[in-house]
Design an enzyme around this catalytic site. Structure first.
Site, mmCIF file in Angstrom:
data_model
loop_
_atom_site.group_PDB
_atom_site.id
_atom_site.type_symbol
_atom_site.label_atom_id
_atom_site.label_comp_id
_atom_site.label_asym_id
_atom_site.label_seq_id
_atom_site.Cartn_x
_atom_site.Cartn_y
_atom_site.Cartn_z
ATOM 1 N N HIS A 117 -2.246 -5.419 1.329
ATOM 2 C CA HIS A 117 -3.533 -6.065 1.061
ATOM 3 C C HIS A 117 -3.259 -7.490 0.608
ATOM 4 O O HIS A 117 -2.264 -7.729 -0.075
ATOM 5 C CB HIS A 117 -4.283 -5.324 -0.064
ATOM 6 C CG HIS A 117 -5.458 -6.109 -0.589
ATOM 7 N ND1 HIS A 117 -6.709 -6.031 -0.023
ATOM 8 C CD2 HIS A 117 -5.545 -7.029 -1.588
ATOM 9 C CE1 HIS A 117 -7.530 -6.860 -0.672
ATOM 10 N NE2 HIS A 117 -6.845 -7.483 -1.627
ATOM 11 N N TYR A 169 -12.491 -1.831 -3.945
ATOM 12 C CA TYR A 169 -12.970 -2.022 -2.571
ATOM 13 C C TYR A 169 -14.499 -1.954 -2.476
ATOM 14 O O TYR A 169 -15.034 -1.692 -1.392
ATOM 15 C CB TYR A 169 -12.324 -0.992 -1.638
ATOM 16 C CG TYR A 169 -10.922 -1.359 -1.208
ATOM 17 C CD1 TYR A 169 -10.676 -2.489 -0.414
ATOM 18 C CD2 TYR A 169 -9.824 -0.582 -1.569
ATOM 19 C CE1 TYR A 169 -9.397 -2.829 -0.010
ATOM 20 C CE2 TYR A 169 -8.530 -0.917 -1.162
ATOM 21 C CZ TYR A 169 -8.333 -2.051 -0.375
ATOM 22 O OH TYR A 169 -7.059 -2.388 0.031
ATOM 23 N N GLU A 225 -9.554 -10.372 -8.107
ATOM 24 C CA GLU A 225 -8.571 -9.315 -7.817
ATOM 25 C C GLU A 225 -7.346 -9.421 -8.735
ATOM 26 O O GLU A 225 -6.801 -8.400 -9.163
ATOM 27 C CB GLU A 225 -8.155 -9.391 -6.340
ATOM 28 C CG GLU A 225 -9.312 -8.982 -5.421
ATOM 29 C CD GLU A 225 -8.942 -9.011 -3.941
ATOM 30 O OE1 GLU A 225 -7.806 -9.385 -3.598
ATOM 31 O OE2 GLU A 225 -9.806 -8.627 -3.130
ATOM 32 N N LYS A 228 0.826 -1.213 0.000
ATOM 33 C CA LYS A 228 0.000 0.000 0.000
ATOM 34 C C LYS A 228 0.864 1.270 0.000
ATOM 35 O O LYS A 228 2.075 1.216 0.256
ATOM 36 C CB LYS A 228 -0.933 -0.049 1.215
ATOM 37 C CG LYS A 228 -1.957 -1.205 1.137
ATOM 38 C CD LYS A 228 -2.920 -1.179 2.322
ATOM 39 C CE LYS A 228 -3.996 -2.243 2.178
ATOM 40 N NZ LYS A 228 -4.948 -2.205 3.320
ATOM 41 N N ASN A 239 -2.002 -0.083 6.915
ATOM 42 C CA ASN A 239 -1.475 -1.352 7.436
ATOM 43 C C ASN A 239 -0.572 -2.082 6.441
ATOM 44 O O ASN A 239 -0.436 -3.294 6.487
ATOM 45 C CB ASN A 239 -2.630 -2.228 7.938
ATOM 46 C CG ASN A 239 -3.662 -2.496 6.851
ATOM 47 O OD1 ASN A 239 -3.475 -2.113 5.700
ATOM 48 N ND2 ASN A 239 -4.740 -3.164 7.206
HETATM 49 N N1 UDP Z 1 -9.725 -0.679 7.222
HETATM 50 C C1 UDP Z 1 -9.826 0.521 7.905
HETATM 51 N N2 UDP Z 1 -10.529 0.539 9.088
HETATM 52 C C2 UDP Z 1 -11.127 -0.581 9.605
HETATM 53 C C3 UDP Z 1 -11.014 -1.795 8.897
HETATM 54 C C4 UDP Z 1 -10.313 -1.813 7.711
HETATM 55 O O1 UDP Z 1 -9.310 1.543 7.454
HETATM 56 O O2 UDP Z 1 -11.740 -0.509 10.680
HETATM 57 C C5 UDP Z 1 -8.970 -0.724 5.942
HETATM 58 C C6 UDP Z 1 -7.605 -1.403 6.079
HETATM 59 O O3 UDP Z 1 -6.675 -0.734 5.236
HETATM 60 C C7 UDP Z 1 -7.925 -2.814 5.596
HETATM 61 C C8 UDP Z 1 -8.927 -2.529 4.478
HETATM 62 O O4 UDP Z 1 -9.714 -1.460 4.975
HETATM 63 O O5 UDP Z 1 -6.758 -3.489 5.161
HETATM 64 C C9 UDP Z 1 -9.822 -3.684 4.100
HETATM 65 O O6 UDP Z 1 -10.456 -4.178 5.266
HETATM 66 P P1 UDP Z 1 -10.597 -5.741 5.528
HETATM 67 O O7 UDP Z 1 -11.569 -5.928 6.637
HETATM 68 O O8 UDP Z 1 -10.886 -6.443 4.244
HETATM 69 O O9 UDP Z 1 -9.144 -6.156 6.092
HETATM 70 P P2 UDP Z 1 -7.956 -7.013 5.425
HETATM 71 O O10 UDP Z 1 -8.583 -8.078 4.574
HETATM 72 O O11 UDP Z 1 -7.128 -6.036 4.619
HETATM 73 O O12 UDP Z 1 -7.187 -7.573 6.587
HETATM 74 MG MG MG Z 2 -10.021 -7.916 3.080
#
Ligand code: UDP
Ligand code: MG
Length: 139
Positions: free
Chosen positions: A117, A51, A128, A11, A114
């Site tokens: 992805h 997204y 994807e 990211k 974080n």
């Molecule tokens: N995210 C965020 N706040 C939250 C949860 C998720 O900003 O409370 C963002 C974060 O960058 C995350 C992405 O949205 O990686 C997608 O969320 P997901 O629940 O799919 O998490 P991941 O699969 O990336 O662990």
């Molecule tokens: Mg996810």
């Protein structure tokens, strides 16, 4: 175990902090092979499409703004059980809760920024990968 492919994204915050190599090294050390990769910058429309599953979530707009804020490194990782293995190497969504040694624990800044992805299932991985790569870009 099944040979799989999964989509990975380094990211914008991690690209900006010069962490592409450190992150790819974690994948290779875990036995994942890089089948394709490139640096790109998402438009707002592309980020919203990628997204779309999170459209109703309170973090959606912030997430899309962040993902457009600079270049990202997209790659396809291949290996036995690659989808789950990538998620394991990534660590929990919230870096504060991610296990020691995981990418998010080492390089993530907060629950939004974080670092990486990763696809979460075979169906999403296929969609994807096709979002970012043509078949001839994968080896
Ligand atoms: N995210 C965020 N706040 C939250 C949860 C998720 O900003 O409370 C963002 C974060 O960058 C995350 C992405 O949205 O990686 C997608 O969320 P997901 O629940 O799919 O998490 P991941 O699969 O990336 O662990
Ligand atoms: Mg996810």
């Amino acid at each position: 175990m099944a040979m799989e492919r999964t989509l990975s994204i380094v990211k914008p915050d991690a690209v900006g902090r010069n962490l592409i190599g450190s992150i790819l090294r974690k994948f290779e050390t875990a036995g994942l092979r890089i089948a394709g990769g490139k640096l790109i910058r998402l438009t707002p429309e592309q980020a919203q499409a990628f997204y779309a599953v999170h459209k109703a979530r309170p973090f959606f707009q912030g997430l899309c703004d962040y993902m457009c804020s600079g270049p990202i490194f997209v790659s396809v990782l291949e290996g036995d059980n690659a989808i789950a293995k990538n998620r394991e190497v990534m660590g929990a969504t919230d870096p504060a809760k991610a296990a020691p040694g995981t990418i998010r624990q080492e390089f993530g800044q907060d629950i939004e920024k974080n670092a990486v992805h990763g696809s979460d299932a075979p169906e999403t991985a296929a969609v994807e990968i096709a979002f970012y790569f043509k078949p001839e870009e994968l080896f």
